[in-house]
Design a protein around this motif. Structure first.
Motif, mmCIF file in Angstrom:
data_model
loop_
_atom_site.group_PDB
_atom_site.id
_atom_site.type_symbol
_atom_site.label_atom_id
_atom_site.label_comp_id
_atom_site.label_asym_id
_atom_site.label_seq_id
_atom_site.Cartn_x
_atom_site.Cartn_y
_atom_site.Cartn_z
ATOM 1 N N LEU A 1 0.778 -1.153 0.002
ATOM 2 C CA LEU A 1 -0.164 0.082 -0.105
ATOM 3 C C LEU A 1 0.857 1.301 0.116
ATOM 4 O O LEU A 1 0.666 2.209 -0.723
ATOM 5 N N ALA B 1 2.274 1.680 -3.569
ATOM 6 C CA ALA B 1 0.971 2.072 -4.276
ATOM 7 C C ALA B 1 0.719 3.799 -4.225
ATOM 8 O O ALA B 1 0.324 4.241 -5.246
ATOM 9 N N ALA B 2 0.782 4.012 -3.136
ATOM 10 C CA ALA B 2 0.482 5.379 -2.576
ATOM 11 C C ALA B 2 1.536 6.203 -3.538
ATOM 12 O O ALA B 2 1.100 7.120 -4.016
ATOM 13 N N THR C 1 1.049 6.758 -7.284
ATOM 14 C CA THR C 1 0.074 7.745 -7.551
ATOM 15 C C THR C 1 0.520 8.921 -7.333
ATOM 16 O O THR C 1 -0.378 10.078 -7.359
ATOM 17 N N GLU D 1 -10.124 0.912 0.967
ATOM 18 C CA GLU D 1 -9.932 0.853 -0.335
ATOM 19 C C GLU D 1 -8.616 -0.071 -0.809
ATOM 20 O O GLU D 1 -7.613 0.082 -0.114
ATOM 21 N N SER E 1 -5.716 -1.114 -3.532
ATOM 22 C CA SER E 1 -4.781 -0.368 -4.300
ATOM 23 C C SER E 1 -3.813 -1.357 -4.982
ATOM 24 O O SER E 1 -3.569 -2.496 -4.684
ATOM 25 N N ARG E 2 -3.481 -0.863 -6.262
ATOM 26 C CA ARG E 2 -2.442 -1.889 -7.227
ATOM 27 C C ARG E 2 -1.558 -0.585 -7.397
ATOM 28 O O ARG E 2 -1.611 0.416 -7.404
ATOM 29 N N ALA E 3 -0.231 -1.313 -8.209
ATOM 30 C CA ALA E 3 0.811 -0.446 -8.378
ATOM 31 C C ALA E 3 1.276 -0.772 -9.799
ATOM 32 O O ALA E 3 1.037 -1.862 -10.197
ATOM 33 N N THR F 1 -4.736 -6.888 -6.176
ATOM 34 C CA THR F 1 -5.473 -5.585 -5.229
ATOM 35 C C THR F 1 -4.996 -6.033 -3.999
ATOM 36 O O THR F 1 -5.518 -6.988 -3.372
ATOM 37 N N TYR G 1 -5.742 -4.872 0.198
ATOM 38 C CA TYR G 1 -6.289 -3.998 1.198
ATOM 39 C C TYR G 1 -5.371 -3.992 2.305
ATOM 40 O O TYR G 1 -4.406 -4.843 2.603
#
Length: 345
Positions: A50, A53-54, A57, A175, A177-179, A269, A271
């Motif tokens: 996660l 992934a953050a 983005t 939610e 997330s994917r990366a 994905t 979580y």
């Protein structure tokens, strides 16, 4: 089932098994050195995925605030535990490790994240954010219990796991997330296609296993960890700081968990609570290996991955049940081979 489907299932099993192998190795390492069954290992997988992934983005991950909070808690616990023998130098080192380092990582993440520097820098930054959480957790939750029984350490590990799942919800949200993957290449071998990310997973797993072997065989810290695993009291008598060995073991486990999360983030994905199930499969492999043998744990992890892959094909609704059922005959076999030993008072 034809040969093509068989090869695809084996490929998926090996890729998943490589991740489980990393987790199994870290679980064996932590248990051998500290006697802690590190149930929160799966949370480091979720946190790593996660966080990566953050960053992918362009956002500042919430895990940086958790890192700072854990660092402050570790600083307070360290000052309290060493209050009778604390020196100016020791205080400075503790503050640098638990306060200054998280602040520097947070500042770096705040500067780098909006610029989206690419997958390599983002992956390294995710590792830098998540890895220090593990030694901080050791200082806060386990170091004071170093001489406690395995059962007490297990209860503490369960408590840490539950806390980390809740903190994951707070800092990452519900939610998934994917990366972006390390590679979008697709290689064809006849009817079989292999994704570049799968090759990255298997390749990095092999490299990391080789690096761990070299660390334990040829470095002073690695030999100190081995000595602590064999005889904690004997290691202390010859001058090895067993508390520092625990910090090193947890740091390695945190790095391995975070790396596993970074590797799986492009494939599925993730979580905030995904890590528990992934970590439990690594734990299954570690138990099959006896929580003592690194090669046995790695081979067992590949077996778990292949069993999971074939179970998904034949009975997808029961794949988790089938995977975890594998551990039952192993436990029965081990219980029949072992002799009863009364626990020391």
């Amino acid at each position: 089932m034809d040969a093509t489907i068989l090869l695809i299932l084996v490929q998926d099993g090996v890729v998943n098994g490589a991740i489980y192998a990393l987790l199994a190795l870290s679980l064996v390492l932590v248990f051998a050195v500290t006697r802690v069954i590190f149930i929160p290992q799966g949370e480091f997988v979720a946190y790593g995925a996660l966080t990566y992934a953050a960053l992918d983005t362009g956002q500042l991950p919430g895990s940086v605030w958790l890192l700072c909070g854990l660092g402050l808690a570790a600083c307070v616990c360290g000052l309290w535990q060493q209050r009778r023998t604390l020196t100016a130098g020791a205080t400075t080192r503790l503050v640098l490790q638990t306060v200054v380092l998280p602040a520097a990582i947070t500042a770096l993440a705040a500067f780098v994240a909006p610029r989206k520097p690419g997958v390599l820098i983002e992956a390294l930054l995710a590792l830098a954010i998540v890895t220090p959480m593990a030694p901080y957790l050791y200082r806060v939750a386990f170091q004071a219990l170093a001489e406690a029984s395995v059962l007490v350490l297990l209860i503490a590990a369960v408590g840490v796991h539950l806390a980390m799942v809740g903190l994951g919800l707070v800092f990452f949200g519900p939610e998934g997330s994917r990366a972006t993957g390390f590679s979008d290449a697709v290689l064809s071998f006849g009817a079989l296609t292999v994704q570049g990310q799968a090759l990255w997973i298997v390749g990095l797993t092999v490299v990391l296993m080789g690096a761990l072997y070299g660390f334990f065989e040829f470095t002073l810290f690695g030999k100190a960890l081995r000595a602590t695993a064999v005889n904690r009291l004997g290691a202390r008598l010859v001058g090895i700081a067993t508390a520092q060995s625990g910090v090193i073991a947890f740091t390695l486990a945190g790095a391995i968990g975070a790396l596993s999360g970074v590797l799986i983030a492009p494939l599925t994905t993730v979580y905030y609570d995904t890590g528990f199930l992934v970590g439990l499969k690594g734990f299954t492999a570690a138990i099959i290996g006896g929580l003592a043998s690194y090669p046995a744990a790695a081979l067992a992890a590949i077996l778990v991955g292949i069993v999971e892959s074939f179970s998904s094909f034949w009975a997808s609704a029961f794949k988790e049940v089938i995977v975890f059922t594998v551990i039952i005959p192993v436990l029965l076999w081990r219980s029949l081979r072992s002799t009863a030993v009364e626990e020391d008072e």
